[in-house]
Design a protein around this motif. Sequence first.
Motif: not given
Length: 213
Positions: A11, A59-60, A136-137, A139, A142, A144-145
């Motif tokens: 990342s 991302s979210t 994000m997809e 991960t 939680v 990793e997010k």
Amino acid sequence: MELYTSFLLLSLTSFFTLINPLAIMPIFMSMTADLESQKKVHTARKAVVVSFFTLLIFSTTGEWVFHFFNISINSLKIVGGVIFILMGQDMLQARLVRTKVDKADVDTYVNDISITPLAIPMICGPGAITNGIVLMESTTNVMEKIILIVVIAVVLMLTYIVLVNSATIYRLIGPTGNNVLMRLMGLIVMVIAIEFMVSGITPIIRQILKISP
């Protein structure tokens, strides 16, 4: 822990090379040349804040967009890989991959250049947005997010530091140093692009050939 470390490094490396503060630096300097120091700091701060929330939103909400349009994450990885290769190729040739702003157009952006074109699309460009959605997809929990969001914040903070100290940095490394660093980042971007494309193509091939993972 090793899995988290690998995700953190991926990342951090991908976002830093795709945002590439050193590529933004010359344009920022030219667009803020006539501004006072305080105004330059304010411009850089606002651009970074806008970029953070833009990346965070994309991302979210990426998962919702995928479901709405019935898009596969593997397809996005392949497209993202192609975008990264094109960007990396420009970087390897030491060409700025950001939006070019003619001197005649600078006055158009004076009132709010921190949003356009500094934040979007110079800092928060298609490459960074795609990278945020893909990571994000990918991960799985939680933690990793949280790591991804923290990495975005850290990279943008580094970008802010580079922009605020752009004149000093440019004097230290010079045009040659800037070109060398850009080429190195371009190489890293292209390596990440291949990784994305392979990880996207492999499941599709397995599905076509009906090979179990």
